[in-house]
Each structure stands twice: as structure tokens, then as C-alpha cells.
Design an enzyme around this catalytic site. Sequence first.
Site, mmCIF file in Angstrom:
data_model
loop_
_atom_site.group_PDB
_atom_site.id
_atom_site.type_symbol
_atom_site.label_atom_id
_atom_site.label_comp_id
_atom_site.label_asym_id
_atom_site.label_seq_id
_atom_site.Cartn_x
_atom_site.Cartn_y
_atom_site.Cartn_z
ATOM 1 N N LYS A 181 0.857 -1.199 0.000
ATOM 2 C CA LYS A 181 0.000 0.000 0.000
ATOM 3 C C LYS A 181 0.887 1.241 0.000
ATOM 4 C CE LYS A 181 -1.782 2.762 3.002
ATOM 5 N NZ LYS A 181 -1.734 3.983 2.168
ATOM 6 N N GLU A 257 10.245 1.195 10.281
ATOM 7 C CA GLU A 257 11.172 2.311 10.079
ATOM 8 C C GLU A 257 10.363 3.564 10.350
ATOM 9 O OE1 GLU A 257 13.002 5.084 9.164
ATOM 10 O OE2 GLU A 257 13.128 4.606 7.015
ATOM 11 N N CYS A 291 13.329 10.992 7.317
ATOM 12 C CA CYS A 291 13.323 10.587 8.724
ATOM 13 C C CYS A 291 14.724 10.686 9.330
ATOM 14 C CB CYS A 291 12.731 9.193 8.876
ATOM 15 S SG CYS A 291 13.397 8.055 7.700
ATOM 16 N N GLU A 388 9.567 15.624 15.946
ATOM 17 C CA GLU A 388 10.134 15.620 14.599
ATOM 18 C C GLU A 388 9.504 16.768 13.813
ATOM 19 O OE1 GLU A 388 9.198 12.025 12.357
ATOM 20 O OE2 GLU A 388 11.188 12.090 11.454
HETATM 21 P P1 ADP Z 1 3.261 10.373 7.313
HETATM 22 O O1 ADP Z 1 3.273 11.369 8.399
HETATM 23 O O2 ADP Z 1 4.573 10.119 6.680
HETATM 24 O O3 ADP Z 1 2.151 10.544 6.328
HETATM 25 P P2 ADP Z 1 1.928 8.004 8.206
HETATM 26 O O4 ADP Z 1 2.448 7.045 9.198
HETATM 27 O O5 ADP Z 1 0.613 8.673 8.476
HETATM 28 O O6 ADP Z 1 3.088 9.040 8.069
HETATM 29 O O7 ADP Z 1 1.840 7.362 6.762
HETATM 30 C C1 ADP Z 1 2.718 6.385 6.283
HETATM 31 C C2 ADP Z 1 1.908 5.323 5.573
HETATM 32 O O8 ADP Z 1 1.045 4.711 6.528
HETATM 33 C C3 ADP Z 1 1.022 5.841 4.458
HETATM 34 O O9 ADP Z 1 1.010 4.870 3.417
HETATM 35 C C4 ADP Z 1 -0.338 5.930 5.131
HETATM 36 O O10 ADP Z 1 -1.403 5.842 4.215
HETATM 37 C C5 ADP Z 1 -0.282 4.707 6.021
HETATM 38 N N1 ADP Z 1 -1.218 4.720 7.153
HETATM 39 C C6 ADP Z 1 -1.642 5.767 7.878
HETATM 40 N N2 ADP Z 1 -2.507 5.359 8.822
HETATM 41 C C7 ADP Z 1 -2.649 4.018 8.720
HETATM 42 C C8 ADP Z 1 -3.382 2.994 9.397
HETATM 43 N N3 ADP Z 1 -4.182 3.292 10.430
HETATM 44 N N4 ADP Z 1 -3.243 1.721 8.979
HETATM 45 C C9 ADP Z 1 -2.442 1.418 7.949
HETATM 46 N N5 ADP Z 1 -1.722 2.323 7.271
HETATM 47 C C10 ADP Z 1 -1.809 3.606 7.629
#
Ligand code: ADP
Length: 487
Positions: A181, A257, A291, A388
Site C-alpha cells: 500500500k 522504520e 526521517c 520531529e
Molecule cells: P506520514 O506522516 O509520513 O504521512 P503516516 O504514518 O501517516 O506518516 O503514513 C505512512 C503510511 O502509513 C502511508 O502509506 C499511510 O497511508 C499509512 N497509514 C496511515 N494510517 C494508517 C493505518 N491506520 N493503517 C495502515 N496504514 C496507515
Amino acid sequence: MTIQLKDSSLLKTQAFIDGAWVDGDKGETFAVTDPATGQHLADVASVGADETRRAIAAADRAMIEWKALPAKSRSDVLEKWHQLIVDNTEDLAVIMTAEQGKTLAESRGEVAYGASFVKWFAEEGKRVYGDIIPTPSDRRGVVVKQPVGVVAAITPWNFPNAMITRKAGPALAVGCAIVLKPAAETPLSALALVELANRAGLPAGLFSVLPGMDAPAIGGEMTSNPTVKKVTFTGSTPVGKLLMKQCADTVKRTSMELGGNAPVIIFDDADLDLAIAGALTAKYRNSGQTCICANRLLVQEGIYDAFVEKFSAAVSEFRIGNGFEAATTHGPVITEKAAKEIHSKVQNAVEEGATVVIGGQPGEQGACFYQPTVLTNVTEDMRVFREEIFGPVAPVFKFSTEADAIRMANDTEFGLAAYVYTESMGRSWRVSEAVDYGMVGVNETAISSEVIPFGGVKESGQGREGSKYGLDDYLETKYICFGALQR
Ligand code: ADP
């Protein structure tokens, strides 16, 4: 559609499941926009739990033959994929700059970096060795390494290409299948990558890409489906923690990560120009959205003023703008929300007494821009110390002694990358060993490549990506006992 490519068939807007381009079951789509201009780029298929389940089932079927192949045969496919990525660098870079905002030069650099993981693991996948353990009795212990099983990956928008290849590369090389995803902000880079993998001859089902708006639905299926044996994630610490909890029910292996809060420790005895060049790259690369970006500049009192003056003068030369324009040195941040969040951290610091040396305001170029910023008179209570920043803001903290610097560096729940500038051999060893980080750069901030183990400690995550260690995350250790040898 405003993205102009040499090969327009690399612009995909459907999901890729079990070797076929498909719409989501409900026909839903989500918009991808250019953060520099706000322009609409594409409507991409949005999938949910059902499509994810089908991709996982296809991965499970496809793995049966794939893992049984000689490593050399898998390697051959990965080598072809690598070559296709290299051959299509320009189109992949254009897609990336359009949807992510980084400059075209940075995008080209990332495509090369991303490709390097595919090449590296095509080679390294042929070197998965086991062990023979001499035992005292009439038995022999044999250790073999086997692919962990179906891998689910969730990746972020800050490196829309390389964060995918450094998961898919090792997973496929050792015989796993992967369902991915990508971040909803940058799905087009992921879809172009899987199109190239398909052209390279990767059998159907081994690599499915599941774009979607509803991350919890896709992530929920990935983390609960018993067929998935491993979840690998790059993203924020809160989401990483959530995924780890969700994985607990089926005891999946995880690689995480997560966030960082990198200190750059610059001692009085450092080469000042070297330290400034390193800190500039570490802070402002990708507009501060990596990061391992420098989050806190810790500068010793004897060179503090000279550092701030020269560093700020260099920052004043930056030109923020559209990543497609040649004069631009730094692009926008990913969304308006991100720009606002960065500004709220700067405002918090200013309210608490920080001085803005340069910048300190949203950029005038558009809703997603933020001025490259330098802050002094900053303290350890401020959000810019504890959180961060993920934007082009450099808070410069002053310290007195080596012990102070180490204490400040470690005063965080994060532990991804740290950097040390000193001309003293003894100090470079002492400080590198004393800071609680997964990676330390000594007189260097460009620390990442495919040949090194990238990863963090504490709440920055677990597991390592790249290098010979990067294979371990996708392998299980099996012990086979051969008995009755005297019979
Ligand atoms: P960022 O601040 O870099 O957007 P996230 O952790 O929100 O960090 O996003 C990183 C990835 O995790 C993206 O692909 C986002 O769609 C996915 N993501 C965010 N929330 C969820 C969740 N509850 N379950 C699975 N994937 C998620």
C-alpha cells in the site's frame, strides 16, 4: 492530466492485483495533486479490505513456484527490473516531482537510489547461506534460511520510489511475494514501479500494489490476515505502534522504520565548513522531510556564533519553488496541512523566546511552501527539540561540554540517525558509542546507500533495510536435525 512523459503508459491510475490492472470494487477513486501548484494530476482507484484480501491470496499462490526457483532465476528478473527502472529514470523522476514536489534533481537521485536496492538484492539474494552445527552426539544440526512468507508493506510519500524498492527488492529476491500500500499522496510512483516489474517478467501475483484512501481498511486486512507473515512499514511512530499492536494477534513479524529526531553535534574542534555543508544537506534535503533529517543542531559554545552566521548565510541562498524549475533548490512540503504544522512548531518556539534568524513564515509560492528557517535562543522544552519537525526549520541549540551534548542527543524517545562533527579521533569514537541511535555519521551526513544497514533503535523502529543484514528481515531460520548417523 498534466504529467508529460516519454512513455505515457507508465502513468497508471488503477490498482495492480494478481498481475492485472483493476478498478476498486466500489469504483471509488481519489485525487492526486501537485503540491507545488495545487493542480489535479490524476484520479486513482481506491481499494479496500476485499481487494487487499484477494491480493494476499494471489501472493500466497504465486509464492509456491517463486520460492522454489533457483535464486539465480529470481535474480535475473530483478536485474531486468533494475535495468528498466534505470532506463526510465526521467519519466519516473517527472512523476515523482509532480506528485511529491521535490526538485527534479532530487527525484533523479532518488530513482537511482531506489534502483540500487533492486540491483543489490538481485545480487545478495544469491548469497543466502545456512550453517552446519557440529553436535557432540551422532547428530548434525543444519540451519537453512527460508523466505518468511507473504509480505505486506506500507510506505510513505517522502521517498515514493526508494521506500518501495528497499522492501520489494529483498522480499522478492529471497522468494517472498509482496502486497504494497503506497501513500495516498504519491501512488503514481508506486504504480509506475510495478508496471516496470511486470514488464521485467515478474510472475502474476508476486507484487500487487493497492492504492487507497482508506488506509486503516487496507492496513487492517494486512495486519489481521493469517496468510501475511510479515508486515514492513515506513512511516510515523504512532501508525507504526498501531500496526505492531494489530500484528500481535497473529504474531506476525514486523519491520518498522519510524520517526526520527536526529541531532547534529558540532564540537568546537570541528572543521566548520565541513560541518556547515553536512548540516545544510542533513537539514534541508527533501525540504526537511526525511526521517534522518537533522532535527536539532547542537553546536558547542566556542563556535556557536560563527556557525549561526555562516549557516544562515548559506540558507539565505536557497530558492524555494516548483521542483520542475531549474533555479529551484528546494521544493514545497507535501501538503498545506504539513506546512501549517511546521509553522505551528515555529510559532511555539517564538512564543517561548526563540529568535528567527531567517525565514519563519509560510512561503509565498503556494499553500504547501515553507521558508527555509533558522532559529536561535531555542530550549529543550520547545516542540522543535522534542518533536520531529519534518520541514525546513533548523533550531540551533548551544551546549558546553561533551557530556551535555550526549545527554541532549539522547533526550528523546527516538533513535534513528545522529551526526557528529569533530576532528578528534577519540571523541568521534566516544560520542558515536555513547549516543543511542541506529546510525551515526562522523563528519558525514550523506550516510545512506544500498550497502549499509539502515534502521533505528528505541521508538524509531526495528529491523534493518539494505546491506547483507537487509535480507534477514525476510528470512526465517529453520533448524533441521539429522540423527542416527552411526546406524
Ligand atoms: P506520514 O506522516 O509520513 O504521512 P503516516 O504514518 O501517516 O506518516 O503514513 C505512512 C503510511 O502509513 C502511508 O502509506 C499511510 O497511508 C499509512 N497509514 C496511515 N494510517 C494508517 C493505518 N491506520 N493503517 C495502515 N496504514 C496507515
